[in-house]
Design an enzyme around this catalytic site. Structure first.
Site, short mmCIF file in Angstrom:
data_model
loop_
_atom_site.label_atom_id
_atom_site.label_comp_id
_atom_site.label_asym_id
_atom_site.label_seq_id
_atom_site.Cartn_x
_atom_site.Cartn_y
_atom_site.Cartn_z
N PHE A 22 1.27 5.63 -0.54
CA PHE A 22 1.04 6.84 0.42
C PHE A 22 1.11 7.98 -0.45
CE2 PHE A 22 2.63 9.55 4.12
CZ PHE A 22 1.32 9.55 4.76
N HIS A 40 -3.52 13.89 1.49
CA HIS A 40 -3.80 12.90 2.37
C HIS A 40 -2.44 12.98 3.24
CE1 HIS A 40 -4.79 9.28 4.60
NE2 HIS A 40 -3.92 8.68 4.20
N ASP A 86 0.83 -1.12 0.03
CA ASP A 86 0.03 -0.02 0.01
C ASP A 86 0.95 1.09 -0.03
OD1 ASP A 86 -2.23 1.54 -0.07
OD2 ASP A 86 -2.53 1.34 2.02
N ASP A 123 -9.03 0.48 2.09
CA ASP A 123 -7.70 0.03 2.97
C ASP A 123 -8.41 0.30 4.41
OD1 ASP A 123 -5.39 -0.75 4.44
OD2 ASP A 123 -4.51 1.14 4.21
N THR A 133 -9.04 -5.76 4.09
CA THR A 133 -8.98 -4.67 2.86
C THR A 133 -9.93 -5.34 1.93
OG1 THR A 133 -6.62 -4.40 3.30
CG2 THR A 133 -7.36 -3.72 1.25
N THR A 140 -4.45 6.55 0.02
CA THR A 140 -5.66 7.09 0.03
C THR A 140 -5.71 8.23 -0.75
OG1 THR A 140 -5.87 6.38 2.62
CG2 THR A 140 -7.21 8.31 1.53
N GLU A 200 -9.66 12.20 8.50
CA GLU A 200 -9.50 13.53 7.86
C GLU A 200 -10.89 14.21 7.95
OE1 GLU A 200 -6.63 13.83 3.88
OE2 GLU A 200 -7.37 11.68 3.94
N ARG A 233 -8.02 3.63 13.32
CA ARG A 233 -7.11 4.49 13.63
C ARG A 233 -6.38 4.70 15.12
NH1 ARG A 233 -5.75 5.72 8.78
NH2 ARG A 233 -7.39 6.46 7.37
N GLU A 241 -9.29 4.22 -2.08
CA GLU A 241 -8.06 4.09 -2.68
C GLU A 241 -8.51 3.32 -3.99
OE1 GLU A 241 -4.40 2.41 -0.96
OE2 GLU A 241 -5.07 3.02 1.23
N GLN A 253 -3.74 1.95 14.93
CA GLN A 253 -2.77 2.46 14.08
C GLN A 253 -1.61 3.72 14.79
OE1 GLN A 253 -4.13 4.26 10.64
NE2 GLN A 253 -2.15 4.95 9.90
N ARG A 311 1.43 13.77 13.76
CA ARG A 311 2.56 14.29 14.12
C ARG A 311 2.72 15.85 14.25
NH1 ARG A 311 3.22 10.21 10.68
NH2 ARG A 311 2.72 11.23 8.76
N TYR A 321 2.34 2.01 15.13
CA TYR A 321 2.79 2.47 13.91
C TYR A 321 4.39 2.75 13.98
CZ TYR A 321 2.22 7.18 13.14
OH TYR A 321 2.25 8.68 13.25
N GLU A 370 -10.60 3.94 3.97
CA GLU A 370 -9.65 4.76 3.35
C GLU A 370 -9.81 4.49 1.59
OE1 GLU A 370 -5.48 5.23 5.69
OE2 GLU A 370 -5.64 3.77 4.12
N LYS A 396 -4.50 -2.11 10.21
CA LYS A 396 -4.93 -2.28 8.85
C LYS A 396 -5.22 -3.84 8.31
CE LYS A 396 -3.19 2.22 7.76
NZ LYS A 396 -4.12 2.95 6.57
O1 LIG Z 1 0.51 9.57 7.86
C1 LIG Z 1 0.45 8.47 8.53
O2 LIG Z 1 1.00 8.18 9.64
C2 LIG Z 1 -0.51 7.47 8.13
C3 LIG Z 1 -1.19 7.31 7.10
C4 LIG Z 1 -2.23 6.18 6.68
O3 LIG Z 1 -2.80 5.41 7.36
C5 LIG Z 1 -2.36 5.86 5.19
C6 LIG Z 1 -1.86 4.75 4.71
O4 LIG Z 1 -2.22 3.70 4.70
C7 LIG Z 1 -1.28 5.01 3.28
C8 LIG Z 1 -2.47 5.63 2.46
O5 LIG Z 1 -3.67 5.06 2.41
O6 LIG Z 1 -2.14 6.66 1.79
CA LIG Z 2 -3.88 2.95 2.93
MG LIG Z 3 -6.00 -2.84 4.93
#
Ligand SMILES: O=C(O)/C=C/C(=O)CC(=O)CC(=O)O
Ligand SMILES: [Ca+2]
Ligand SMILES: [Mg+2]
Length: 396
Positions: free
Chosen positions: A125, A130, A123, A230, A254, A347, A361, A234, A198, A237, A139, A241, A196, A250
């Site tokens: 990003f 996004h 996956d 996806d 899916t 996403t 979001e 949250r 996608e 995650q 963050r 993560y 998500e 995740k």
């Molecule tokens: O920015 C992050 O920490 C996390 C982002 C995501 O959860 C997004 C991810 O799975 C990737 C995406 O779908 O763009």
């Molecule tokens: Ca994703």
């Molecule tokens: Mg997934």
């Protein structure tokens, strides 16, 4: 229930799929055509609606594949006599083959299953909007987009075993949730279940281990695209993560669409991809930097509601890193892709607040509420049905 053909058959037609009468026909010479041209040969056909199915063409294409007709010349004749001489078993075989060739099955009379065995799922990003929003939420607003993001398509390895076809129930995962301020992490069913929006590439021919795919040849390794959700917990995650990326937040499910739309079908909707600044390194710099203009929508239908409510409208064209750059980057270290591998785009959020690709979001991590036909909603509730659509259309 009547049989249905892809050949349009008017309701009052005497020639529905149940009839299939035989005759000998030849195409008429075009009006005002050259009279010295040879007249087309007479041949067997069956009537279907207002059309004639040319049995000599079907036979020459090898489509009569039953035991009696597969090696027979009975349809490459100017009369039916040879076919008549073969008797009832051959007639039954011909009828069954022709009905099968002309048949259509209603989509609501079939169950779709996963179209490919997915060996590996990755996956990406790749939507800048996004990345910026997630970065701000998880963050902080100082440097929401990591510096590496503009140099390479970031991705994580997903879980292939839990990729399911659209329509499969998703079970709310339990796990460790992110602690609130100084408390301890909690355990229980996720309180922040999200979708998500996608799309995903279905890989065609793969590459050998150690042999990267050139970005300008990546197109030939892509069979087509599916819609992909996806699902993301949250709270799980956000806690798990760092530093290795998404894991249990995740991997519980899916969802992909059952229909794979080919790149050939999408060709008329190709458009320029966003300009990339800084210019990517040469292995990612592509001659044709293209996206597709695919309007995407997400709708949610709560269990007790009669109607679904739209929650976002985005577009595939917002992806900063293209699917060909993603594929080239995936193999640049020599990693081998295989036919049927699934590469999620990431996403797909757009620039407007109505075009964000997930509830994280859209509700700013649950700080705001959405209104689903008047009912307030933050994250997904039990019984919600999440509906993705993607549909491009030429405007004449
Ligand atoms: O920015 C992050 O920490 C996390 C982002 C995501 O959860 C997004 C991810 O799975 C990737 C995406 O779908 O763009
Ligand atoms: Ca994703
Ligand atoms: Mg997934």
């Amino acid at each position: 229930m009547g049989l249905k053909s892809f050949v349009e058959v008017p309701d009052d037609s005497h020639f529905p799929l149940e009839n299939l009468p035989y005759g000998i026909f030849r195409p008429k010479a075009p009006v005002g055509g050259d009279p010295s041209q040879a007249v087309a040969a007479p041949r067997p056909g069956v009537a279907i609606g207002d059309s004639v199915l040319d049995l000599s063409a079907i036979s020459s294409a090898g489509l009569f594949d039953g035991p009696l007709l597969s090696n027979s010349q009975c349809f490459n004749q100017p009369s039916l006599n040879k076919f008549l001489a073969m008797g009832r078993p051959a007639w039954k075989e011909a009828r069954a083959t022709i009905q099968k060739l002309l048949s259509l099955i209603k989509q609501n009379e079939v169950e779709m299953v996963l179209p490919v065995v997915i060996g590996d799922y990755t996956d990406f990003f790749s939507s800048m909007y996004h990345a910026k929003n997630c970065g701000t939420i998880f963050r902080g607003p100082e440097n929401p987009i990591p510096t590496n993001w503009f140099h390479l398509p970031i991705a994580y390895h997903g879980r292939a075993s839990s990729v399911v076809v659209s329509g499969t129930d998703v079970i709310r995962p339990s796990g460790q949730g992110h602690p609130v301020s100084s408390s301890s992490p909690y355990f229980g069913p996720s309180k922040k279940l999200d979708f998500e929006l996608e799309m995903a590439v279905i890989v065609g021919p793969g590459n050998e281990l150690g042999r990267p795919i050139n970005v300008n040849e990546a197109y030939e390794h892509i069979f087509g695209l599916v819609l992909m959700n996806d699902w993301s917990a949250r709270d799980i995650q956000a806690w798990e993560y760092v530093p290795l990326g998404p894991f249990l937040g995740k991997s519980f499910s899916t969802t992909i669409s059952p229909w794979i739309v080919t790149l050939e079908a999408l060709e008329p909707f190709a458009c320029d991809a966003p300009k990339q600044e800084p210019h990517p390194l040469s292995y990612l710099a592509e001659k044709k930097h293209m996206n597709y203009d695919i309007p995407l929508e997400v709708w949610i239908k709560p269990a007790e509601h009669e109607k679904a409510a739209i929650v976002t409208k985005s577009n595939f064209k917002h992806l900063y890193w293209t699917i060909t750059q993603q594929l080239a980057h995936h193999t640049i270290n020599g990693c081998n892709l295989k036919p049927g591998d699934l590469l999620g785009t990431g996403t797909i959020s757009g620039p407007e607040k109505e075009s964000l690709g997930c509830l994280l979001e859209l509700t700013w991590n649950g700080q705001n509420e959405l209104s689903l036909n008047g009912s307030p909603q933050k994250f997904l509730e039990d019984g919600d049905e999440v509906i993705f659509t993607g549909y491009c259309k030429v405007c004449y």
